[in-house]
Write an enzyme that holds these catalytic residues in place. Structure first.
Site, mmCIF file in Angstrom:
data_model
loop_
_atom_site.group_PDB
_atom_site.id
_atom_site.type_symbol
_atom_site.label_atom_id
_atom_site.label_comp_id
_atom_site.label_asym_id
_atom_site.label_seq_id
_atom_site.Cartn_x
_atom_site.Cartn_y
_atom_site.Cartn_z
ATOM 1 C CE LYS A 1 37.940 38.636 44.028
ATOM 2 N NZ LYS A 1 39.128 38.596 43.189
ATOM 3 C CB SER B 1 38.793 41.441 31.500
ATOM 4 O OG SER B 1 37.867 40.665 32.239
ATOM 5 C CB CYS C 1 42.334 51.667 31.257
ATOM 6 S SG CYS C 1 42.746 52.493 32.763
ATOM 7 N N GLY D 1 35.066 39.748 32.242
ATOM 8 C CA GLY D 1 34.725 39.659 33.662
ATOM 9 C C GLY D 1 33.739 40.749 34.047
ATOM 10 C CD GLU E 1 38.680 52.065 33.278
ATOM 11 O OE1 GLU E 1 39.408 52.374 34.215
ATOM 12 O OE2 GLU E 1 39.077 51.447 32.274
HETATM 13 P P1 NAP Z 1 39.555 40.509 35.283
HETATM 14 O O1 NAP Z 1 39.851 39.120 34.861
HETATM 15 O O2 NAP Z 1 38.361 41.146 34.699
HETATM 16 O O3 NAP Z 1 39.404 40.467 36.886
HETATM 17 C C1 NAP Z 1 39.069 41.639 37.628
HETATM 18 C C2 NAP Z 1 38.390 41.230 38.917
HETATM 19 O O4 NAP Z 1 37.097 40.679 38.656
HETATM 20 C C3 NAP Z 1 39.135 40.159 39.696
HETATM 21 O O5 NAP Z 1 38.938 40.409 41.064
HETATM 22 C C4 NAP Z 1 38.453 38.884 39.292
HETATM 23 O O6 NAP Z 1 38.544 37.872 40.261
HETATM 24 C C5 NAP Z 1 37.006 39.351 39.144
HETATM 25 N N1 NAP Z 1 36.255 38.588 38.140
HETATM 26 C C6 NAP Z 1 36.505 38.559 36.807
HETATM 27 N N2 NAP Z 1 35.590 37.791 36.182
HETATM 28 C C7 NAP Z 1 34.750 37.353 37.128
HETATM 29 C C8 NAP Z 1 33.602 36.503 37.095
HETATM 30 N N3 NAP Z 1 33.162 35.973 35.959
HETATM 31 N N4 NAP Z 1 32.987 36.252 38.246
HETATM 32 C C9 NAP Z 1 33.443 36.746 39.407
HETATM 33 N N5 NAP Z 1 34.518 37.547 39.511
HETATM 34 C C10 NAP Z 1 35.176 37.846 38.388
HETATM 35 O O7 NAP Z 1 40.764 41.464 35.032
HETATM 36 P P2 NAP Z 1 42.321 41.299 35.363
HETATM 37 O O8 NAP Z 1 42.581 40.045 36.114
HETATM 38 O O9 NAP Z 1 42.727 42.535 35.998
HETATM 39 O O10 NAP Z 1 43.043 41.266 33.947
HETATM 40 C C11 NAP Z 1 42.665 40.403 32.905
HETATM 41 C C12 NAP Z 1 42.495 41.200 31.631
HETATM 42 O O11 NAP Z 1 41.677 42.337 31.868
HETATM 43 C C13 NAP Z 1 43.764 41.807 31.048
HETATM 44 O O12 NAP Z 1 44.468 40.919 30.236
HETATM 45 C C14 NAP Z 1 43.232 42.975 30.293
HETATM 46 O O13 NAP Z 1 42.820 42.561 29.011
HETATM 47 C C15 NAP Z 1 42.042 43.422 31.052
HETATM 48 N N6 NAP Z 1 42.259 44.621 31.903
HETATM 49 C C16 NAP Z 1 41.776 45.796 31.467
HETATM 50 C C17 NAP Z 1 41.935 46.923 32.241
HETATM 51 C C18 NAP Z 1 41.401 48.235 31.802
HETATM 52 O O14 NAP Z 1 41.759 49.215 32.393
HETATM 53 N N7 NAP Z 1 40.543 48.296 30.833
HETATM 54 C C19 NAP Z 1 42.584 46.864 33.468
HETATM 55 C C20 NAP Z 1 43.056 45.648 33.908
HETATM 56 C C21 NAP Z 1 42.871 44.537 33.107
HETATM 57 P P3 NAP Z 1 39.820 36.914 40.366
HETATM 58 O O15 NAP Z 1 40.812 37.648 41.204
HETATM 59 O O16 NAP Z 1 39.279 35.713 41.039
HETATM 60 O O17 NAP Z 1 40.310 36.648 38.988
#
Ligand code: NAP
Length: 507
Positions: free
Chosen positions: A182, A240, A300, A243, A263
């Site tokens: 995805k 996140s 991360c 998510g 992760e």
């Molecule tokens: P994210 O919002 O968790 O999204 C990651 C993936 O999961 C995307 O493909 C997203 O789809 C999908 N997704 C998220 N929630 C979902 C749900 N409820 N149902 C279905 N699919 C879902 O992460 P992000 O966009 O990379 O970044 C947002 C935040 O995540 C950052 O501000 C940061 O705090 C954190 N982050 C942490 C790390 C780490 O290494 N720990 C790395 C990156 C980001 P979509 O494309 O449709 O949104």
């Protein structure tokens, strides 16, 4: 649309469009339209992956190794386009993307070498004991087998090394598992070019089309349909906490639950021990600032929190970190969402009682400048929000009054990807009392270093107790990460010609 881009999904060897489209939000350059993913496309890709498993899951290791090396070659062939589109989409500098491409092709080749060696199979054999009394023992052999189709969620912060052909995909393909990616909606063009490279390699190696598919995002239904699809047997995810937790819960509530290797989040605490701080507080401060601000803090392993015992050198540490962070120019964050989450995180920390702002900076739009805050142990314990990750270049120093406070804080922490101690010889007593606590909290414990810059090697562990990861017995970086996509099978008295090739010595 750049001529190199189709704006479509790759479903089992075919480029497929869909009615609904979404617009990319590049950091620079023009916005582009991409077909949005749908649950129907998930169904097609997952079923094709299951069909492909019946051949790909039984390929020899040499053939899979050749496939991994061919993907690396095809990515290199597309290097310039990947950098051009990747920098436009993410705002990351070309040098960073070129380095990340090298890491991506390096880990594909590392997995090729790893499976050729065969140690990962962990083959075991307990020979039959027909004369054993009171009952004879059967012949028992064990080997690791691939689990079936794997879903991978591309990460926003590593558009190459943790996305379409990143660590999760490389590990799953090496194990013998077809992959459905995805794509992250922050870099759909980059994902498409890398998918094209994987498909070219698949064709060169004459593998089933369903071995790899890419479904673009733009629609939350894609992720939920993917993790719930009955053909999918495991999920690799970096993103996140919110998510990841939502998708983890969906995996657990399936009629047939599957492992979700997420992760998620980590503040990567640093413990600064008194003798080290007295001897080189200022140097540690400079090193911390560089690690904290690297890549706009979007790693991360970003070391967001430093615990320091008040005394000689503590002020030098804070002053040097503040000075270096104040000189760090604004950097572009990966997405509007990540930039606004950074500002929200900053407000959360800033409003905490007993928290002092040490740098007067501000940022807007996608631009991020570092922030630095200081607090004390009492305020830390009262304000749980301070222990939550702020994704970006924000540092929090917690000034402590005793070694005992440091041990209490270490014990109170949630799971982490990394914990770091800075120590000198005279700190060894305190360090020894912290080690058993830190190794229960983190996947990687460092001494006198900084956690950003994760080596892709045999002994790396990039994981840790929740919320660092959802499955703390595993790592998502390094060759050990292949174990996530394998399961042990025992063969009792099975004739040799029915055994998997890896056991029967035919491979
Ligand atoms: P994210 O919002 O968790 O999204 C990651 C993936 O999961 C995307 O493909 C997203 O789809 C999908 N997704 C998220 N929630 C979902 C749900 N409820 N149902 C279905 N699919 C879902 O992460 P992000 O966009 O990379 O970044 C947002 C935040 O995540 C950052 O501000 C940061 O705090 C954190 N982050 C942490 C790390 C780490 O290494 N720990 C790395 C990156 C980001 P979509 O494309 O449709 O949104």
């Amino acid at each position: 649309m750049t001529s190199a881009l189709r704006g479509k999904h790759l479903i089992a060897g075919e480029w497929v469009g869909s009615e609904t489209r979404f617009s990319s939000e590049p950091s620079t350059g023009p916005a582009r339209e991409f077909s949005a993913g749908t649950p129907e496309l998930v169904d097609r890709a997952a079923k094709a992956a299951e069909e492909a498993f019946w051949s790909y899951g039984y390929t020899g290791r040499a053939k899979r190794a050749a496939f991994l090396r061919a993907i690396a070659d095809e990515i290199e062939t597309r290097a310039d386009t990947i950098t051009e589109i990747g920098t436009e989409e993410t705002g990351l500098p070309a040098a960073r993307l070129n380095g990340e491409r090298g890491r991506t092709t390096g880990q594909l080749r590392l997995f090729a070498d790893h499976i050729e060696k065969g140690d990962y199979l962990d083959r075991r054999h307990d020979e039959a004991m027909p004369e054993r009394k009171p009952a004879p023992r059967p012949d028992l052999q064990m080997v690791q087998r691939p689990i079936g189709p794997v879903a991978v969620f591309g990460a926003s912060n590593f558009p190459l090394a943790f996305s379409t052909a990143g660590g999760d995909t490389a590990a799953a393909l090496a194990a013998g598992c077809p992959v459905v990616v995805k794509g992250h909606s922050a870099h759909p063009g980059t994902s498409e070019i890398v998918a094209d490279a994987i498909d070219a390699a698949r064709r060169r190696c004459d593998l089933a089309p369903g071995v790899f598919s890419l479904i673009q995002g733009g629609n939350r239904d894609v992720g939920t349909a993917l993790v719930q699809h009955p053909c999918i047997q495991a999920v690799g995810f970096t993103g996140s906490l919110r998510g990841g937790r939502a998708l983890f819960d969906l995996c657990a509530s399936r009629p047939e639950p599957i492992p979700f290797f997420g992760e998620l989040g980590s503040v990567n605490p640093m413990f600064l021990l008194p003798a080290a701080v007295a001897a080189r507080g200022s140097d540690i401060g400079k090193g911390w600032a560089a690690s904290l601000a690297m890549g706009a803090g979007q790693f991360c392993t970003n070391p967001g929190i430093a615990f320091v015992i008040d005394g000689k050198g503590a002020d030098d540490f804070i002053a040097a970190a503040g000075e270096a962070l104040a000189q760090t120019p604004p950097q572009t964050m990966l997405t509007d969402g990540i930039a606004s989450a950074y500002r929200e995180g900053r407000e959360r920390v800033r409003k905490g009682s007993g928290v002092r702002e040490l740098l007067e900076t501000s940022c807007s739009g996608r631009s991020a400048t570092p922030y630095l805050y200081e607090t004390d142990a009492e305020s830390w314990f009262e304000n749980h929000a301070l222990a939550e990750e702020v994704f970006g270049p924000l540092g929090l120093v917690v000034r402590l009054q005793s070694e005992d406070q440091m041990r209490r804080i270490a014990t109170s922490l949630k799971g982490q990807l990394t914990c770091t101690i800075h120590m000198d010889g005279a700190d060894s007593g305190l360090a020894r009392s912290l080690m058993p606590v830190l190794e229960r909290k983190a996947g990687r414990v460092l001494a006198n270093g900084f956690p950003t810059g994760v080596e892709v090697v045999d002994s790396m562990v990039h994981g840790g107790p929740y919320p660092a990861s959802t499955n703390f017995g595993h790592t998502s970086v390094g060759t050990l990460s292949i174990r996530r996509f394998l399961r042990p099978v025992c063969y009792q008295d099975v004739p040799e010609d029915l055994l998997p090739a890896d056991l029967a010595g035919r491979d």
